[in-house]
Design a protein around this motif. Structure first.
Motif, short mmCIF file in Angstrom:
data_model
loop_
_atom_site.label_atom_id
_atom_site.label_comp_id
_atom_site.label_asym_id
_atom_site.label_seq_id
_atom_site.Cartn_x
_atom_site.Cartn_y
_atom_site.Cartn_z
N ALA A 1 -56.27 39.81 -31.84
CA ALA A 1 -55.31 38.71 -31.85
C ALA A 1 -53.91 39.33 -31.85
CB ALA A 1 -55.51 37.82 -33.07
N VAL A 2 -53.26 39.30 -30.70
CA VAL A 2 -51.96 39.96 -30.55
C VAL A 2 -50.89 39.15 -31.27
CG1 VAL A 2 -52.61 41.02 -28.37
CG2 VAL A 2 -51.55 38.75 -28.36
N ALA A 3 -49.69 39.75 -31.39
CA ALA A 3 -48.60 39.11 -32.12
C ALA A 3 -48.22 37.76 -31.54
CB ALA A 3 -47.39 40.04 -32.15
N ALA A 4 -48.45 37.58 -30.22
CA ALA A 4 -48.11 36.31 -29.58
C ALA A 4 -48.98 35.16 -30.06
CB ALA A 4 -48.24 36.44 -28.06
N SER A 5 -50.07 35.45 -30.75
CA SER A 5 -50.93 34.39 -31.28
C SER A 5 -50.43 33.86 -32.62
CB SER A 5 -52.37 34.90 -31.44
OG SER A 5 -52.46 35.91 -32.43
N LYS A 6 -49.37 34.47 -33.15
CA LYS A 6 -48.84 34.06 -34.45
C LYS A 6 -48.05 32.77 -34.33
CE LYS A 6 -46.13 35.84 -38.38
NZ LYS A 6 -45.33 36.99 -38.86
N THR A 7 -48.34 31.81 -35.21
CA THR A 7 -47.62 30.54 -35.24
C THR A 7 -47.52 30.10 -36.70
OG1 THR A 7 -47.60 28.29 -34.34
CG2 THR A 7 -49.76 29.24 -34.81
N THR A 8 -47.30 28.83 -36.93
CA THR A 8 -47.20 28.33 -38.31
C THR A 8 -48.13 27.15 -38.51
OG1 THR A 8 -45.32 26.92 -37.70
CG2 THR A 8 -44.81 29.09 -38.61
N VAL A 9 -48.54 26.96 -39.75
CA VAL A 9 -49.45 25.87 -40.09
C VAL A 9 -48.73 24.53 -39.90
CG1 VAL A 9 -50.79 24.80 -41.94
CG2 VAL A 9 -50.68 27.31 -41.75
N PRO A 10 -49.34 23.60 -39.15
CA PRO A 10 -48.69 22.30 -38.96
C PRO A 10 -48.61 21.53 -40.27
CG PRO A 10 -50.47 22.66 -37.36
CD PRO A 10 -50.59 23.73 -38.40
N SER A 11 -47.69 20.59 -40.29
CA SER A 11 -47.61 19.70 -41.45
C SER A 11 -48.71 18.66 -41.37
CB SER A 11 -46.24 19.02 -41.49
OG SER A 11 -46.03 18.26 -40.31
N GLY A 12 -48.99 18.02 -42.48
CA GLY A 12 -50.01 16.99 -42.51
C GLY A 12 -51.24 17.46 -43.25
N SER A 13 -51.82 16.57 -44.03
CA SER A 13 -52.97 16.92 -44.87
C SER A 13 -54.19 17.33 -44.06
CB SER A 13 -53.32 15.74 -45.79
OG SER A 13 -53.64 14.59 -45.01
N ALA A 14 -54.30 16.88 -42.82
CA ALA A 14 -55.47 17.22 -42.00
C ALA A 14 -55.56 18.71 -41.73
CB ALA A 14 -55.41 16.45 -40.68
N TYR A 15 -54.41 19.42 -41.84
CA TYR A 15 -54.39 20.85 -41.58
C TYR A 15 -54.33 21.68 -42.86
CZ TYR A 15 -53.85 20.05 -36.59
OH TYR A 15 -54.07 19.68 -35.28
N ALA A 16 -54.62 21.07 -43.98
CA ALA A 16 -54.55 21.78 -45.26
C ALA A 16 -55.51 22.95 -45.31
CB ALA A 16 -54.81 20.81 -46.41
N PHE A 17 -56.60 22.90 -44.54
CA PHE A 17 -57.58 24.00 -44.55
C PHE A 17 -56.97 25.31 -44.03
CE2 PHE A 17 -57.96 21.96 -40.44
CZ PHE A 17 -58.14 23.00 -39.54
N LEU A 18 -55.82 25.23 -43.32
CA LEU A 18 -55.17 26.43 -42.80
C LEU A 18 -54.18 27.03 -43.78
CD1 LEU A 18 -54.40 25.38 -39.10
CD2 LEU A 18 -56.21 26.90 -39.91
N GLY A 19 -53.84 26.30 -44.83
CA GLY A 19 -52.87 26.80 -45.80
C GLY A 19 -51.67 25.88 -45.91
N THR A 20 -50.60 26.38 -46.49
CA THR A 20 -49.39 25.61 -46.73
C THR A 20 -48.64 25.37 -45.42
OG1 THR A 20 -49.19 26.66 -48.90
CG2 THR A 20 -47.24 25.54 -48.04
N PRO A 21 -48.19 24.14 -45.17
CA PRO A 21 -47.41 23.88 -43.96
C PRO A 21 -46.24 24.85 -43.81
CG PRO A 21 -47.94 21.82 -45.05
CD PRO A 21 -48.38 22.91 -45.98
N GLY A 22 -46.09 25.38 -42.62
CA GLY A 22 -45.02 26.33 -42.36
C GLY A 22 -45.38 27.78 -42.59
N SER A 23 -46.50 28.04 -43.26
CA SER A 23 -46.90 29.43 -43.49
C SER A 23 -47.49 30.01 -42.21
CB SER A 23 -47.91 29.52 -44.64
OG SER A 23 -49.07 28.77 -44.33
N PRO A 24 -47.48 31.34 -42.06
CA PRO A 24 -47.96 31.93 -40.81
C PRO A 24 -49.47 31.80 -40.65
CG PRO A 24 -47.39 33.64 -42.40
CD PRO A 24 -46.93 32.35 -42.99
N VAL A 25 -49.89 31.65 -39.41
CA VAL A 25 -51.31 31.65 -39.06
C VAL A 25 -51.42 32.17 -37.63
CG1 VAL A 25 -51.26 29.24 -38.25
CG2 VAL A 25 -53.43 30.25 -39.02
N TRP A 26 -52.46 32.93 -37.36
CA TRP A 26 -52.69 33.50 -36.04
C TRP A 26 -53.84 32.73 -35.40
CZ3 TRP A 26 -50.71 35.82 -40.13
CH2 TRP A 26 -49.69 36.77 -39.98
N ILE A 27 -53.62 32.17 -34.22
CA ILE A 27 -54.62 31.31 -33.60
C ILE A 27 -54.97 31.80 -32.20
CG2 ILE A 27 -55.11 28.99 -32.75
CD1 ILE A 27 -53.47 27.87 -35.03
#
Length: 212
Positions: A70-96
């Motif tokens: 997973a290259v650096a270009a796959s890095k993004t941030t966790v979306p806001s909204g409770s449906a995405y809580a499984f990814l972590g805190t909104p705005g925190s980094p996540v690689w997808i």
């Protein structure tokens, strides 16, 4: 006699080096399409490998011989909204590694296209995420056209996780990693044959490297 001793010692050293040297280097894939979870039916056995479509013609590889990067270009941030809580805190980094193909990012899919209709009961295969090790959580999920996620697997709420897929299926999901580092995901596919026999691929380990 001295010459024989030296030759013998050199041979022993060579054998030691050969015994500890890897048989071959792993294939690293950083972009392009792969069916990471490629389930096939040979007529007598269920198999799980990685179908590498980044080469022509495509080839089946042992997951243990591949590193998905997973290259650096796959890095993004966790979306806001409770449906995405499984990814972590909104705005925190996540690689997808995304559900839809993106330029210069590996695009891992799932395929049961190698399993013919009628071979298995219910025409379904169960794919289990047995374990996940790494610096943080891992999840696989799909996103609808409206942006609603459906979680397939989530290490954050305990494993193993199981999901059934119809035969003759080709699908993609978002593979999300919550920190940079190296991860090992262990998958296993199981099914019941039309004759009623339980079959399994055995557990297969997949390595992912996530770049900061």
């Amino acid at each position: 006699m001295k010459g024989r001793v030296l030759i013998g010692a050199a041979a022993a050293t060579l054998m030691t080096l050969l015994s500890v040297a890897p048989a071959h280097a792993a294939t690293t894939i950083s972009q392009g399409h792969v069916d990471a979870l490629d389930v096939d039916w040979t007529g007598t056995a269920l198999t799980l490998d990685l179908r590498d479509g980044t080469v022509t013609p495509a080839v089946d590889r042992n997951p243990a011989d591949v590193v998905l990067n997973a290259v650096a270009a796959s890095k993004t941030t966790v979306p806001s909204g409770s449906a995405y809580a499984f990814l972590g805190t909104p705005g925190s980094p996540v690689w997808i590694l995304p559900q839809s193909q993106a330029s210069a990012i590996v695009w891992p899919g799932l395929s049961t296209e190698g399993v013919p209709s009628g071979a298995l009961q219910g025409n379904t295969v169960n794919v289990r995420l047995v374990s996940a090790t790494g610096p943080a959580g891992v999840s696989l999920y799909t996103t609808s056209s409206l942006g609603t996620p459906t979680v397939w697997y989530d290490s954050g709420n305990g494993l193993p996780d199981n999901r059934s897929f119809p035969v003759n299926t080709h699908a993609h999901a978002n593979w999300a990693f919550e920190a940079a580092g190296t991860y090992t995901l262990v998958f296993e596919a199981t099914a019941t044959t039309a004759a009623g026999a339980a079959v399994t691929t055995g557990q297969k380990a997949y390595t992912f490297t996530v770049q900061p």
